[in-house]
Design a protein around this motif. Structure first.
Motif, mmCIF file in Angstrom:
data_model
loop_
_atom_site.group_PDB
_atom_site.id
_atom_site.type_symbol
_atom_site.label_atom_id
_atom_site.label_comp_id
_atom_site.label_asym_id
_atom_site.label_seq_id
_atom_site.Cartn_x
_atom_site.Cartn_y
_atom_site.Cartn_z
ATOM 1 N N LYS A 382 0.833 -1.216 0.000
ATOM 2 C CA LYS A 382 0.000 0.000 0.000
ATOM 3 C C LYS A 382 0.855 1.249 0.000
ATOM 4 C CE LYS A 382 -3.339 -2.440 2.787
ATOM 5 N NZ LYS A 382 -2.557 -3.152 3.806
ATOM 6 N N LYS A 383 1.988 1.171 0.704
ATOM 7 C CA LYS A 383 2.818 2.380 0.850
ATOM 8 C C LYS A 383 3.754 2.581 -0.323
ATOM 9 C CE LYS A 383 2.581 2.212 5.816
ATOM 10 N NZ LYS A 383 3.054 1.364 6.901
ATOM 11 N N MET A 384 4.196 1.505 -0.942
ATOM 12 C CA MET A 384 5.166 1.618 -2.034
ATOM 13 C C MET A 384 4.552 1.016 -3.288
ATOM 14 S SD MET A 384 8.543 0.469 0.076
ATOM 15 C CE MET A 384 9.671 1.218 -1.078
ATOM 16 N N ARG A 385 3.628 1.743 -3.862
ATOM 17 C CA ARG A 385 2.859 1.187 -4.953
ATOM 18 C C ARG A 385 3.731 0.881 -6.183
ATOM 19 N NH1 ARG A 385 -2.136 -0.086 -4.925
ATOM 20 N NH2 ARG A 385 -2.415 0.750 -2.851
ATOM 21 N N ILE A 386 4.588 1.844 -6.549
ATOM 22 C CA ILE A 386 5.398 1.643 -7.762
ATOM 23 C C ILE A 386 6.361 0.487 -7.557
ATOM 24 C CG2 ILE A 386 7.041 2.704 -9.333
ATOM 25 C CD1 ILE A 386 5.830 5.394 -8.568
ATOM 26 N N THR A 387 7.025 0.494 -6.400
ATOM 27 C CA THR A 387 7.986 -0.578 -6.140
ATOM 28 C C THR A 387 7.293 -1.933 -6.136
ATOM 29 O OG1 THR A 387 9.219 0.956 -4.784
ATOM 30 C CG2 THR A 387 9.771 -1.354 -4.563
ATOM 31 N N MET A 451 5.564 -12.027 1.186
ATOM 32 C CA MET A 451 6.123 -11.706 2.500
ATOM 33 C C MET A 451 6.457 -10.233 2.611
ATOM 34 S SD MET A 451 8.588 -14.884 3.549
ATOM 35 C CE MET A 451 8.969 -14.397 5.223
ATOM 36 N N THR A 452 6.850 -9.642 1.485
ATOM 37 C CA THR A 452 7.290 -8.248 1.541
ATOM 38 C C THR A 452 6.121 -7.281 1.447
ATOM 39 O OG1 THR A 452 9.234 -8.992 0.342
ATOM 40 C CG2 THR A 452 8.941 -6.626 0.547
ATOM 41 N N PHE A 453 5.242 -7.502 0.486
ATOM 42 C CA PHE A 453 4.270 -6.468 0.157
ATOM 43 C C PHE A 453 2.867 -6.760 0.673
ATOM 44 C CE2 PHE A 453 7.515 -6.029 -3.166
ATOM 45 C CZ PHE A 453 7.875 -4.723 -2.917
ATOM 46 N N ALA A 454 2.537 -8.040 0.907
ATOM 47 C CA ALA A 454 1.161 -8.363 1.264
ATOM 48 C C ALA A 454 0.989 -8.430 2.780
ATOM 49 C CB ALA A 454 0.771 -9.699 0.636
ATOM 50 N N GLY A 455 -0.220 -8.510 3.225
ATOM 51 C CA GLY A 455 -0.509 -8.674 4.645
ATOM 52 C C GLY A 455 -0.309 -7.393 5.433
ATOM 53 N N GLU A 456 -0.022 -7.598 6.708
ATOM 54 C CA GLU A 456 0.150 -6.454 7.610
ATOM 55 C C GLU A 456 1.614 -6.297 7.971
ATOM 56 O OE1 GLU A 456 -2.227 -4.329 8.471
ATOM 57 O OE2 GLU A 456 -3.473 -5.480 7.072
ATOM 58 N N PRO A 457 2.080 -5.084 8.312
ATOM 59 C CA PRO A 457 3.481 -4.897 8.728
ATOM 60 C C PRO A 457 3.791 -5.752 9.948
ATOM 61 C CG PRO A 457 2.415 -2.790 8.363
ATOM 62 C CD PRO A 457 1.336 -3.822 8.276
ATOM 63 N N ARG A 458 4.930 -6.427 9.940
ATOM 64 C CA ARG A 458 5.310 -7.278 11.060
ATOM 65 C C ARG A 458 6.339 -6.617 11.974
ATOM 66 N NH1 ARG A 458 4.359 -10.880 6.961
ATOM 67 N NH2 ARG A 458 6.467 -10.686 6.153
ATOM 68 N N SER A 459 6.697 -5.376 11.662
ATOM 69 C CA SER A 459 7.534 -4.640 12.604
ATOM 70 C C SER A 459 7.224 -3.160 12.421
ATOM 71 C CB SER A 459 9.021 -4.922 12.381
ATOM 72 O OG SER A 459 9.425 -4.379 11.150
ATOM 73 N N ASP A 460 7.836 -2.348 13.269
ATOM 74 C CA ASP A 460 7.466 -0.943 13.329
ATOM 75 C C ASP A 460 8.346 -0.136 12.371
ATOM 76 O OD1 ASP A 460 5.980 1.069 14.274
ATOM 77 O OD2 ASP A 460 7.360 1.559 15.914
#
Lengths: 653, 106
Positions: A382-387, A451-460
């Motif tokens: 969501k935050k890094m759409r282009i990447t 693991m990188t782009f999907a789901g929820e952030p796993r750290s702050d």
């Protein structure tokens, strides 16, 4: 334009000199990034002109400008340039990826401060010598540039040299590839012994090939391929490449994914006129390639460091190219087609684009998150759409989903290996390994993406999209990753184009129209096998790493757990090297220590002891007793008299 | 005239007696005396050859005998120096036995 090809390395070299020698305040923007981009772009423009010339059908093979490098008795070693279709493919890769990576560095290296100057100087030197390697017209010239790219690789892996892990990774990369380099050099020496020349025109000519006995040809080609094993990180010398990820991500993208590691494949392809004389070596090449592809892909399944996943994927794809070259040689010898050869080059080109893209995307992610560990990422889409989108393009391309580039070249490679099975059944096994690798590739790539782009952030963390300077190269590379596969259909088609550079080696070079190629690919049931496997890989990754509710702990138990631990420890290969190196080197040092201590020191001390001891004995003659001296004088005089009077009268002996 | 062999045997005997004394006697003064005996045996040879030379060739050539005089003079000086050394050695070590005086050794 071809006669100006020698000027391609000059542009980046001038940039290297300017960046490293100019006063700091004149470097202006980003400590020399401007000069670097200028140098890379200059080389890009000239490369494109040269490639255009090659596309028009002109080549410069052995008839280019030369100058004498050294003259020994009646042997002249000349330096010159060699531009054919193979060179053109490599030029394209180096020029495009090199330029884009340098532009991207402008954003990525922004926070490095004073280190940027060193970075740009080294990367320009690398691009320059990489061009030099590609346009060399003899093995010695190639070897010199080969070592220079190794040097640049060492310098750039150790860019953060204050970090012990980076410093040791740099050393490891340098030393491990050096094992291959020595083999390469030994191969060159053997060829030189029999042919008396090192330039390709002589070596590859009929006389040159005929001058080398068959068994020596097998040995020489196997040794030259040994150089490729080191440089292209093939099994069993592949473990340096994952460690090389200690360098900046831009370096990984340029050197350790797109260009330098391709040098080994390039060398193997360049040596084709010799390799086809030695089918035994070709089989060896193919076997190494197949094993490498499979082993590296399995390790990539469990890697948690985003760059290491890509590194193992690079090794695996390089294995594909090597496998295709080995099988391609069989096809050239027995089936009169350059199918495998052109498939390898096609995959080389496509892989350079999508893997550079993947690495630069990973760099963008690391830039935003500040860690390499995928377990700490998640939710970045969501935050890094282009990447995230460009990386998805790269992942789809490498997974082999049509119509992205990876599908076409991977399919060509597998088809070539399968058809070589007709001449040696080992190729069927290698094909099976290749197809298994294709499945795993699709799986681990999407595992990484989920693991990188999907789901929820796993750290702050507070991720944000990277600056334009970084995203624009990503988008350009994404377009290339999507479209470079269509090179198969443009004009005469990539297969025909690449095959031209080995056209003298076989007779039946024929045109195929785009429709023919398409019908060929989609009429082959094997295409659907790899397609289904790739889709299954993607779906499996989707199920395990995207859909909630899958209990991943099943992998940690029982046989699966054992396997997982073996994979996490990289099949213990790295560990084996460490143990082996420690044990063997320690044993050797013990021997050397004992030799030094007992033999060398023993000799020195022995002579000293001998002198002291004999002195101690002889000094007793100096008793201080005058009468004893007198006795000696008298006795000596008597002996002298006896000798002169009776033994040798008249002074005759 | 006494035959030359007799002189030679005589002077060699004298030389050997002197050498024997030098090599075996402990007293440094005796050693010095023995050295004098050896020297004199050489002097006898010089005088003897000189007189035989004059007689056999019918010329008067006293140079051999003059050299003997030189030799005796030098021997006297040498003995003077030798005795002086022995005197100071005796003062230092209270002995003049040559096998006791061996400080110039390893």
């Amino acid at each position: 334009m071809l006669e100006y090809a020698w000027m391609i390395p000059v542009f980046p070299f001038v940039a290297f000199l300017l960046i490293s020698l100019l006063p700091k305040r004149t470097l202006s923007w980003e400590d020399g990034a401007g000069y670097a981009i200028g140098g890379a772009a200059g080389a890009l423009v000239l490369s494109v002109l040269v490639i255009g010339d090659v596309l028009a059908g002109n080549t410069m093979v052995g008839d280019g400008p030369k100058f004498n490098w050294l003259v020994i008795a009646n042997i002249e070693v000349t330096f010159g340039i060699w531009v054919d279709q193979l060179t053109a493919v490599m030029l394209l890769v180096v020029a495009v990826v090199g330029t884009l990576v340098v532009i991207y560095s402008g954003g990525y290296m922004h926070e490095e401060g004073a280190g940027r100057r060193r970075y740009y100087a080294e990367i320009m030197l690398f691009i320059s010598v990489m061009y030099g390697l590609v346009i060399s017209d003899n093995y010695l010239q190639m070897f010199i540039f080969w070592e220079l790219v190794g040097l640049c690789s060492y310098l750039l892996i150790g860019f953060w040299y204050e970090k012990p892990s980076a410093a040791s990774a740099a050393k490891r990369a340098f030393i491990v590839t050096r094992v291959g380099d020595i083999m390469f050099m030994a191969g060159i020496i053997i060829l030189f012994k029999y042919v008396g020349a090192l330039d390709f025109a002589h070596l590859f000519g009929e006389e040159g090939v005929a001058a080398v006995p068959n068994d020596m040809m097998i040995l020489a080609t196997a040794l030259i391929f040994g150089g490729a094993i080191g440089k292209s990180a093939q099994f069993p010398l592949h473990e340096w490449l994952p460690d090389a990820m200690e360098g900046p991500t831009t370096v990984s993208a340029l050197i350790h994914a797109a260009t330098m590691v391709k040098a080994g494949v390039y060398l193997t392809a360049r040596s084709y006129p010799l390799l086809v004389q030695a089918p035994e070596t070709l089989l060896f090449v193919a076997a190494i390639g197949g094993v490498t592809a499979l082993i590296a892909a399995t390790v990539a399944l469990v890697a948690t460091d985003i760059k290491r996943v890509l590194a193992y994927s690079t090794i695996s794809q390089l294995g594909y190219m090597t496998l295709a070259l080995g099988a391609g040689g069989y096809l050239v010898v027995y089936a009169d087609t350059a199918g495998g050869y052109s498939a390898a080059l096609f995959h080389l080109m496509n892989h350079a684009f999508f893997k550079a893209l993947l690495f630069l995307c990973a760099g963008s992610v690391i830039h935003a998150v500040g860690t390499n560990d995928m377990r700490l990422m998640g939710g970045l889409g969501k935050k890094m759409r282009i990447t995230s989108l460009t990386m998805l393009v790269g992942a789809i391309a490498i997974a082999g989903v049509p119509p992205f580039s990876g599908f076409w070249s991977k399919d060509e490679v597998l088809a070539a290996v399968y058809s070589a099975g007709e001449f040696d059944s080992l190729f069927f096994l290698l094909w099976a390994m290749g197809i298994a690798t294709a499945f795993m590739t699709a799986f681990y790539m999407f595992r990484m993406w989920f693991m990188t782009f999907a789901g929820e952030p796993r750290s702050d963390y507070h991720a944000h999209e990277s600056p334009k300077l970084m995203t624009v190269p990503l988008m350009i590379l994404a377009v290339l990753a999507m479209s470079s596969g269509f090179a198969l259909f443009v004009g005469d088609g990539f297969g025909y184009f690449a095959g031209e550079s080995v056209a003298e080696l076989f007779g039946g070079h024929h045109h195929e129209s785009a429709a023919d190629i398409l019908a060929h690919i989609f009429g082959d049931p094997l295409t659907y096998v790899s397609l289904i496997l790739a889709t299954m890989g993607i779906l499996l990754a989707y199920k395990i790493y995207y859909l909630p509710g899958f209990d991943r702990s099943v992998f940690a138990r029982g046989v699966a757990g054992k396997l997982q631990r073996a994979l996490e420890n990289r099949w213990y290969i790295s560990q084996f090297y460490d143990d082996f190196a420690v044990k063997v080197v320690y044993a050797l040092s013990l021997v050397a220590d004992a030799f030094d201590r007992y033999v060398i020191d023993g000799m020195v001390n022995g002579f000293a002891f001998l002198g002291a001891r004999s002195g101690g004995l002889l000094r007793r003659a100096q008793s201080g007793n005058v009468q004893r001296y007198a006795v000696i004088i008298v006795v000596g005089l008597c002996l002298l008299l006896i000798f002169m009077l009776y033994v040798a009268p008249g002074g005759r002996w | 005239m006494i035959p030359i062999e007799y002189w030679l045997i005589f002077s060699s005997l004298l030389f050997c007696i002197g050498a024997y004394g030098v090599l075996t006697r402990k007293n440094a003064i005796v050693v010095l005396m023995c050295i004098e005996i050896m020297l004199n045996s050489a002097n006898i040879n010089l005088v003897m050859f000189s007189s035989y030379h004059s007689v056999l060739h019918g010329v008067v050539d006293p140079s051999g005998q003059v050299f003997t005089l030189f030799s005796i003079a030098i021997a006297a000086a040498e003995v003077a120096v030798g005795l002086a050394i022995l005197l100071s050695v005796y003062r230092r070590y209270q002995t003049i036995e040559v096998d006791k005086i061996n400080i110039l050794r390893w």
